[in-house]
Write an enzyme that holds these catalytic residues in place. Structure first.
Site, PDB file in Angstrom:
ATOM      1  N   HIS A  19      46.726  53.150  26.071  1.00 40.01           N
ATOM      2  CA  HIS A  19      48.040  52.643  25.543  1.00 40.01           C
ATOM      3  C   HIS A  19      49.507  53.110  25.677  1.00 40.01           C
ATOM      4  CE1 HIS A  19      46.439  49.222  23.705  1.00 40.01           C
ATOM      5  NE2 HIS A  19      45.544  49.818  22.909  1.00 40.01           N
TER       6      HIS A  19
ATOM      7  N   CYS B  81      51.958  44.260  45.459  1.00 40.32           N
ATOM      8  CA  CYS B  81      51.934  44.180  43.735  1.00 40.32           C
ATOM      9  C   CYS B  81      51.308  45.091  42.935  1.00 40.32           C
ATOM     10  CB  CYS B  81      51.415  42.636  43.244  1.00 40.32           C
ATOM     11  SG  CYS B  81      49.710  42.556  43.877  1.00 40.32           S
TER      12      CYS B  81
HETATM   13  C1  PEP Z   1      45.936  46.356  42.403  1.00 37.99           C
HETATM   14  O1  PEP Z   1      44.699  46.543  42.273  1.00 37.99           O
HETATM   15  O2  PEP Z   1      46.911  46.824  42.799  1.00 37.99           O
HETATM   16  C2  PEP Z   1      46.432  45.049  41.604  1.00 37.99           C
HETATM   17  C3  PEP Z   1      47.779  44.935  41.325  1.00 37.99           C
HETATM   18  O3  PEP Z   1      45.782  44.322  40.634  1.00 37.99           O
HETATM   19  P1  PEP Z   1      45.157  45.057  39.347  1.00 37.99           P
HETATM   20  O4  PEP Z   1      46.123  46.447  39.051  1.00 37.99           O
HETATM   21  O5  PEP Z   1      45.301  44.247  38.351  1.00 37.99           O
HETATM   22  O6  PEP Z   1      43.793  45.502  39.591  1.00 37.99           O
END
Ligand code: PEP
Ligand code: MG
Length: 550
Positions: free
Chosen positions: A184, A482
Site C-alpha cells: 500500500h 507498459c
Molecule cells: C508487466 O508485467 O510489466 C505489466 C505491465 O503487467 P502487470 O504489472 O500488471 O503484471
C-alpha cells in the site's frame, strides 16, 4: 557517505532530516480476564466500532485510492469471521486485549499463507489491531509523527490509514524497511507523487535527525551525504519541479520523433488525473483490478459500464485495455481456483482465460459493446502470451467480436524471441517489463529476497526488448512498453533506442519521462541502448548510460 538499497517508487529525489515512526504498541500479556466475558465483549464492541468509524471518517476526507483502502480497512475491522475468532478467545477467559491481538495475528498468518495481493494486505490487519488495542488501553494509536518541520519519514511499513493522511507539505520523502513495490505504501506514494524508497532493509539503522538523500530513481538512500551530493540532489529536485510546471505537450524526442506518452490505469475514476497530466491515452488498463475481491465473474453489463466510463474519458484517443490478467500476484477467485506450487508459472493470464473461455468471451462482448457506444480508439490485448498459437487464438477471437485492433503483451522470453512470428498475427505488442524481468531473471517479483534480480536494466532483459523492437520495425507495427521500466526517465530513453514506439506509466511519472525524452535524439537513444546492451549486469548498464550523458 553510503547508499542503502531498496525499491524506488517513481523518479523523484528529496533530502532532509529523518524522523522515525513510533514503534508499534507492545503486545498484551496472555492473562485471564478479571472483568468477565460480558464486560470484555462490550469493551471490544465499543473499541472496534470506534476504530471502524474513525477509519470511515478518514476515508471520506482522503478520497482517491486512499478512500477505497481505508473503507476496506473499516470493513475488515468489523469482519464477522474475525469477530467470531475474538469471541471464541473471550469465551476461553481471555482479556479483550489478548483476544484482539491473538485473533488478528491468526487472521494475518492466514492471509500471508495465501500470498500475492492478499498477502500484502496482511499489514492492514496489524494496523487495525494496533488501533483497537490503543482504544482499549486509552492511549493514542501509533501514527505519523508531527515534529513541526518538514522531514523524511522512516517506518517499518506504513499503514494505509497513515499514508492517506500524510501532510504532503511536511513529508519530504518516505523510506520503509518492509514492503515491496506493490505494498500500500508504494501504491499510495505513486498515486500522490511522494518520493519513496521501499524495502530498504537497513533503514532500521537510521536515526532521528540525520540527513539523508532519498533517490527514488536509483532506489537508494544516501546517508551522510557530502555537500556535493546534496547540491546535485537539490539541482535534480528543482529540474523535476520545473518539468512538472512545463506544458504537458505530446511526448517527443529532441529531433521531433513522436513517442506517445500513455497512462497505466486500474480504474476509470483515475482517468481525469491522467488527462490533466497530459496522458495521450491509456497504454495499459488493468481490468483485473476492478474485480480483485469479486467471488463471481462480473456480468457483461457491469463490465460494459466500467469500460464505457473509461473510454468516454479519452474521446478520440488510444485506449489499450488488457483482458483479465489473473494469477500469481493478482489472483481472481473466479478464474484461479486450483492450488499451484508456482502460480507465476501456472495457469495465469491468457492461459487462465482460455481455461474459462466463457469469461473471456463475456469480457470481449462487454468491450465491443462499450466500444460501440463511445469514440475512443480501443485496442485490446491479452496478458502473458507465450506462443505464436496463443497469439493467433486471441487475435482471431477478438476480431470475431468486431474489436479491430488486437495485440498481445510480451512478458515471457519465448514470445519476445519469436516476436516476428507473434507480430505476424498481432496488430501490436506491448512489453510488460515487470513480468519479462521476472521470467528472464528467474526471480519472483513478489519476493524481497530476490529483489536484486528484479531489475529491468539487466542487459538480458534489454536484449529481449530489442528483439521485439526490431521485429516491430520490420513489420511496421507499434511496440509499446507498459511495465514500470517506462517510468524510469533514463531507462525510458534506452527503451526508445531499443525500438519502443510508445511508453505507458503511472500518470505521476509522465512529466519526468517527457522531459528526459525531449533532451535526446533518436540517434542518441540508440547509442545509449547500445551502451546498455554491452554491460554485464543491471548496475553496469545503468552506470554506463549515466556516464555517457555527462
Ligand atoms: C508487466 O508485467 O510489466 C505489466 C505491465 O503487467 P502487470 O504489472 O500488471 O503484471
Ligand atoms: Mg504482467
Amino acid at each position: 557517505m553510503g547508499a542503502l538499497r531498496g525499491v524506488g517508487i517513481g523518479a523523484g529525489v528529496a533530502q532532509g532530516p529523518v524522523i522515525r515512526m513510533a514503534e508499534p504498541l507492545p503486545a498484551p500479556e496472555n492473562v485471564k480476564s478479571v472483568l468477565g466475558a460480558e464486560a470484555e465483549r462490550a469493551r471490544i464492541r465499543d473499541a472496534i466500532a470506534a476504530v471502524a468509524a474513525e477509519l470511515t471518517a478518514r476515508a471520506e476526507s482522503a478520497g482517491g485510492a486512499a478512500q477505497e483502502v481505508l473503507e476496506a480497512q473499516a470493513m475488515i475491522a468489523e469482519d464477522p469471521t474475525l469477530q467470531d475468532e475474538v469471541d471464541a478467545r473471550i469465551d476461553d477467559g481471555a482479556t479483550a486485549e489478548w483476544a484482539v491481538h491473538d485473533a488478528f495475528a491468526g487472521f494475518k498468518a492466514t492471509l500471508e499463507a495465501v500470498g500475492g495481493y492478499l498477502g500484502e494486505r496482511a499489514a492492514d490487519l496489524d494496523d487495525i489491531a494496533q488501533r483497537v488495542l490503543a482504544r482499549l488501553r486509552g492511549v493514542a494509536a501509533p501514527g505519523v509523527p508531527d515534529p513541526g518541520h518538514p522531514f523524511v519519514l522512516v517506518a517499518r511499513d506504513l499503514a494505509p490509514a497513515d499514508t492517506a493522511l500524510l501532510k504532503l507539505d511536511q513529508v519530504l520523502a518516505l523510506i520503509t524497511s518492509d514492503g515491496g513495490p506493490t505494498s500500500h505504501t508504494a501504491i499510495l506514494a505513486r498515486e500522490k507523487g511522494i518520493v519513496a524508497v521501499v524495502g530498504v532493509v537497513q533503514a532500521t539503522g537510521l536515526s532521528d535527525g540525520e540527513t539523508v538523500i532519498v533517490d527514488a530513481a536509483a532506489g537508494a538512500v544516501t546517508t551522510m551525504p557530502s555537500p556535493d551530493e546534496l547540491a546535485r540532489a537539490t539541482e535534480r529536485a528543482s529540474a523535476r519541479q520545473s518539468a512538472e510546471a512545463l506544458p504537458a505537450t505530446p511526448g517527443a524526442l529532441a529531433d521531433g520523433t513522436p513517442i506517445a506518452l500513455l497512462a497505466n490505469l486500474g480504474k476509470p475514476a483515475d482517468a481525469a488525473d491522467a488527462v490533466s497530466r497530459g496522458a495521450e491515452g491509456v497504454g495499459l488498463f488493468r481490468t483485473e483490478f476492478l474485480f480483485l475481491s469479486a467471488a463471481q465473474a462480473p456480468t457483461v453489463a457491469q463490465q460494459r459500464e466500467s469500460y464505457r466510463e473509461l473510454l468516454a474519458a479519452f474521446e478520440g484517443k488510444k485506449v489499450v485495455v488488457r483482458l483479465l490478467d489473473a494469477g500469481a500476484d493478482k489472483p481472481l477467485a473466479f478464474l484461479n481456483d486450483a492450488h499451484e506450487e508456482n502460480p507465476a508459472l501456472g495457469l495465469r493470464g491468457l492461459r487462465a482465460l482460455r481455461a474459462s473461455e466463457d469469461i473471456l468471451r463475456e469480457q470481449l462482448t462487454a468491450l465491443a459493446e462499450a466500444d460501440a457506444e463511445t469514440s475512443a480508439d480501443l485496442w485490446v490485448m491479452a496478458p502473458m502470451v507465450t506462443t505464436v498459437e496463443e497469439t493467433a487464438y486471441f487475435t482471431t477471437l477478438a476480431r470475431e467480436y468486431g474489436l479491430k485492433t488486437a495485440g498481445v503483451m510480451v512478458e515471457v522470453p519465448a514470445s519476445a524471441l519469436l516476436a516476428d512470428r507473434v507480430l505476424a498475427h498481432a496488430d501490436f505488442a506491448s512489453i510488460g517489463t515487470n513480468d519479462l524481468t521476472q521470467y528472464t531473471m528467474a526471480a519472483d517479483r513478489m519476493l524481497g529476497s530476490v529483489a536484486g534480480f528484479q531489475d529491468p536494466w539487466h542487459p538480458a532483459v534489454l536484449r529481449l526488448v530489442g528483439e521485439v523492437g526490431a521485429a516491430g520495425a520490420r513489420a511496421g507495427k507499434p511496440v509499446g512498453i507498459c511495465g514500470e521500466a517506462a517510468a524510469d526517465p533514463l531507462l525510458a530513453v534506452v527503451l526508445v533506442g531499443l525500438g519502443a514506439t510508445s511508453l505507458s506509466m503511472a500518470p505521476a511519472a509522465l512529466s519526468d519521462v517527457r522531459l528526459a525524452l525531449s533532451e535526446r535524439t533518436l540517434e542518441e537513444a540508440r547509442r545509449l541502448a547500445e551502451i546498455a546492451l554491452t554491460a554485464d549486469d543491471a548496475a553496469g548498464a545503468r552506470a554506463a548510460v549515466a556516464a555517457a550523458l555527462v
